[in-house]
Design a protein around this motif. Sequence first.
Motif, PDB file in Angstrom:
ATOM      1  N   ALA A  31       0.892  -1.163   0.041  1.00 15.96           N
ATOM      2  CA  ALA A  31      -0.037   0.003  -0.057  1.00 15.96           C
ATOM      3  C   ALA A  31       1.058   1.146  -0.144  1.00 15.96           C
ATOM      4  O   ALA A  31       0.611   2.189  -0.555  1.00 15.96           O
ATOM      5  CB  ALA A  31      -1.015   0.111   1.218  1.00 15.96           C
ATOM      6  N   LEU A  67      -6.629   1.636  -0.502  1.00 17.02           N
ATOM      7  CA  LEU A  67      -6.410   3.071  -0.133  1.00 17.02           C
ATOM      8  C   LEU A  67      -7.811   3.923  -0.604  1.00 17.02           C
ATOM      9  O   LEU A  67      -7.858   4.908   0.080  1.00 17.02           O
ATOM     10  CB  LEU A  67      -5.271   3.202  -1.277  1.00 17.02           C
ATOM     11  CG  LEU A  67      -4.061   2.654  -0.876  1.00 17.02           C
ATOM     12  CD1 LEU A  67      -3.176   3.012  -1.798  1.00 17.02           C
ATOM     13  CD2 LEU A  67      -3.432   3.241   0.521  1.00 17.02           C
ATOM     14  N   LEU A 113       0.760   4.090  -2.851  1.00 17.66           N
ATOM     15  CA  LEU A 113       0.813   5.367  -2.564  1.00 17.66           C
ATOM     16  C   LEU A 113       1.740   6.273  -2.965  1.00 17.66           C
ATOM     17  O   LEU A 113       1.337   7.340  -3.396  1.00 17.66           O
ATOM     18  CB  LEU A 113       0.637   5.424  -1.066  1.00 17.66           C
ATOM     19  CG  LEU A 113      -0.231   6.485  -0.499  1.00 17.66           C
ATOM     20  CD1 LEU A 113      -1.665   6.832  -0.880  1.00 17.66           C
ATOM     21  CD2 LEU A 113      -0.444   6.286   1.146  1.00 17.66           C
TER      22      LEU A 113
END
Length: 190
Positions: free
Chosen positions: A92, A125, A96
């Motif tokens: 993640a 997300l 990101l």
Amino acid sequence: MAGLKLERRIEAILFAGGGPVACEKLAAVLGLTKPAVYQQVQKLSDKYKKEGSALQILKLEDSFQLSTLPQYAADIKAVLAITRNMPLSQAALEVLAVISYNQPVTKAFIEQIRGVDCSAVINSLMEKRLVEEAGRLELPGRPISYRTTDAFLRCFGLESLSQLPPVSGQEPTMEEKQEMEVLPEMEKQI
């Protein structure tokens, strides 16, 4: 007297908004210019600091949000029974990073960089409201592009994306190149 009333109006709007409120919207509602809104918000923020308030005003890109100071988070969580969110996985964080430094980007772009399917990570997300859809590209299949949100800025303590640290191996800017050329000359003089 009018300034105090204006501060109260801004405070009420930010409180009721619950999330980030665009400077442009505040300006339109209050009949002010954007610089005047910035000035009034700064006055209100200074007032909170001077009085030792538990509140603060966060600046997020070109928006403002009324918030509590971080030191009160534990009390607020306890009273509201807020469960602690799970930390972001390595995958993640990587997704990101790709989005924040290259936005808006498509899933295909992210997957090309990472070399693996990113559908589940992007969905995660989006559920955490760190990423949002930024529209569709005018390409075959009209792929969705993604960008970071104000919640991303808030969670990482940033006012704008320009505060992101430079990527290692990233080509230096013209200003940085000039600075690198001047430093050796300065060292010779010392």
